[in-house]
Scaffold this active site. Structure first.
Site, mmCIF file in Angstrom:
data_model
loop_
_atom_site.group_PDB
_atom_site.id
_atom_site.type_symbol
_atom_site.label_atom_id
_atom_site.label_comp_id
_atom_site.label_asym_id
_atom_site.label_seq_id
_atom_site.Cartn_x
_atom_site.Cartn_y
_atom_site.Cartn_z
ATOM 1 N N GLY A 286 0.733 -2.158 0.037
ATOM 2 C CA GLY A 286 -0.216 -0.327 0.311
ATOM 3 C C GLY A 286 0.754 0.929 -0.073
ATOM 4 N N GLU B 192 0.425 -13.378 2.700
ATOM 5 C CA GLU B 192 -0.348 -13.280 1.400
ATOM 6 C C GLU B 192 0.266 -13.318 -0.266
ATOM 7 O OE1 GLU B 192 -2.938 -9.183 0.962
ATOM 8 O OE2 GLU B 192 -1.423 -9.396 -0.509
ATOM 9 N N GLY C 213 -0.775 -5.795 10.185
ATOM 10 C CA GLY C 213 -0.037 -6.137 10.650
ATOM 11 C C GLY C 213 0.737 -7.143 10.399
ATOM 12 N N ASP D 34 3.865 1.456 -1.830
ATOM 13 C CA ASP D 34 3.722 2.315 -2.672
ATOM 14 C C ASP D 34 2.978 2.272 -3.826
ATOM 15 O OD1 ASP D 34 6.664 1.493 -1.638
ATOM 16 O OD2 ASP D 34 6.769 -0.926 -2.335
ATOM 17 N N THR D 35 2.138 1.344 -3.749
ATOM 18 C CA THR D 35 1.415 1.395 -4.869
ATOM 19 C C THR D 35 0.031 1.844 -4.902
ATOM 20 O OG1 THR D 35 0.891 -0.653 -5.491
ATOM 21 C CG2 THR D 35 2.675 -0.188 -6.086
ATOM 22 N N ARG D 36 -0.812 2.040 -3.370
ATOM 23 C CA ARG D 36 -1.962 2.125 -3.280
ATOM 24 C C ARG D 36 -2.689 3.664 -3.915
ATOM 25 N NH1 ARG D 36 -5.354 0.383 0.101
ATOM 26 N NH2 ARG D 36 -3.633 -0.586 1.699
#
Length: 269
Positions: free
Chosen positions: A25, A90, A56, A27-29
Site C-alpha cells: 500500500g 499473502e 500487521g 508504494d502503489t495504493r
C-alpha cells in the site's frame, strides 16, 4: 526449510472473485494499484482489493478465503513489498493456491528489478536483513518467504522496473492479458473440431442475428476486438461479465407486451 507446495491437483473452492490484488500500500495504493483496480471494474471484472491502511504480520481467514476463491492473482512487486510480512504471507498463500488449485498468478514488477525479487537483492536484501533479525526465533518462516519470492519472480508477467511503460499503457496491457487468461480458463469446448458445430450454429439465419448481437456485446463490454464466433461456441466469462452489466432498455412504439426469449441469443437460461 523452504516452502513446500503440493503438486497434487485439488478441487478449488467455489470461485467468488475474478482477480485478487496483492500489493504494498505504501508504494502503489494511490497510483498504479488504484488505476488497475478501476480499469478492471470498468471491464466488469470482479476484483478483490484489501483497503486496510495498517497491516500487521498475520493475515486473517477472510483474506485467505478471498485468495482461495479468486481465479487469478496479480502480485504487484514494488520497492517495499518485501518489507511487509503481510504481503509475504499473502504471496505464500497465493503460490499455494497456484500449486494446489491451478490458480493463475501474474507478477508485475513496478519500480523493482525482477532479479532483485528473485535473489532478494537491493531493497529486498535490506528488508530481509531486518526480517531475519525480527523473526530470528522462527527462521523457517523467513526461508519460506525467500523461496516464494524466487518462485514468483520466475513466473511470466510484466516488467516495468525501469519505468519504460507509461502507466496508462501498462494498465491497459495488464487488463488485456487478464481478460485473455480468464477468457481462456472459462472457454467452452463443445466437441471435436470438424463435426459441424459452426455450421449448425449458423443455420437457419442465426448468424445474421448473432452478428448484430456481437456488435452490441462489444459495445456493452467496451471491447472492439472481442471475438465470439458463434452463439454456442464461446466463453462463459463473457456471459458472466454481461450479467454484471446494468443497462437501460427503452421500448418505443410498442403495441403488444410480449417478448420471446429467443429474440436475445445470449448465453445462459
Amino acid at each position: 526449510m523452504a516452502a513446500s507446495f503440493s503438486a497434487a491437483a485439488a478441487i478449488p473452492p467455489q470461485e467468488k472473485y475474478d482477480v485478487f490484488l496483492s500489493f504494498s500500500g505504501v508504494d502503489t495504493r494511490n497510483i498504479f494499484t488504484s488505476h488497475l483496480h478501476a480499469a478492471l471494474l470498468q471491464k466488469k471484472i470482479v476484483t478483490y482489493i484489501d483497503y486496510k491502511l495498517e497491516r500487521g504480520d498475520e493475515i486473517g481467514p477472510a483474506l485467505l478465503e478471498a485468495i482461495e476463491k479468486s481465479k487469478l492473482s496479480v502480485i504487484i512487486f514494488s520497492k517495499n513489498y518485501a518489507s511487509s510480512p503481510w504481503c509475504l504471507n499473502e504471496l505464500l498463500h497465493i503460490l499455494g493456491c497456484m500449486e494446489k488449485y491451478g490458480q493463475i498468478v501474474m507478477p508485475i514488477f513496478y519500480g523493482i528489478d525482477p532479479s532483485d525479487v528473485r535473489k532478494q537483492q537491493g531493497s529486498y536484501a535490506d528488508a530481509f536483513a531486518q526480517l531475519e533479525e525480527r523473526f530470528k526465533d522462527s527462521i523457517d518462516k523467513v526461508l519460506n518467504w525467500r523461496d516464494a519470492l524466487t518462485k514468483a519472480a520466475n513466473l511470466s508477467g510484466f516488467d516495468n522496473s525501469k519505468g519504460t511503460w507509461r502507466e496508462y499503457l501498462l494498465v491497459d496491457e495488464v487488463v488485456k492479458d487478464i481478460l485473455t487468461k480468464l477468457d481462456w480458463k472459462s472457454s467452452c469446448i463443445w466437441g471435436m473440431p470438424g463435426i459441424g458445430k459452426t455450421a449448425l450454429a449458423g443455420a437457419g439465419g442465426i448468424r445474421k442475428t448473432w452478428t448484430k448481437s456481437v456488435a452490441k456485446i462489444r459495445m456493452l463490454l467496451e471491447e472492439e476486438n472481442l471475438n465470439i464466433e458463434t452463439p454456442t461456441v464461446g466463453s462463459n466469462f463473457v456471459g458472466e461479465r454481461l450479467a454484471r452489466t446494468k443497462v437501460l432498455i427503452v421500448l418505443d412504439d410498442v403495441e403488444e407486451m410480449r417478448v420471446e426469449v429467443n429474440d436475445f441469443p445470449f448465453w445462459g437460461d
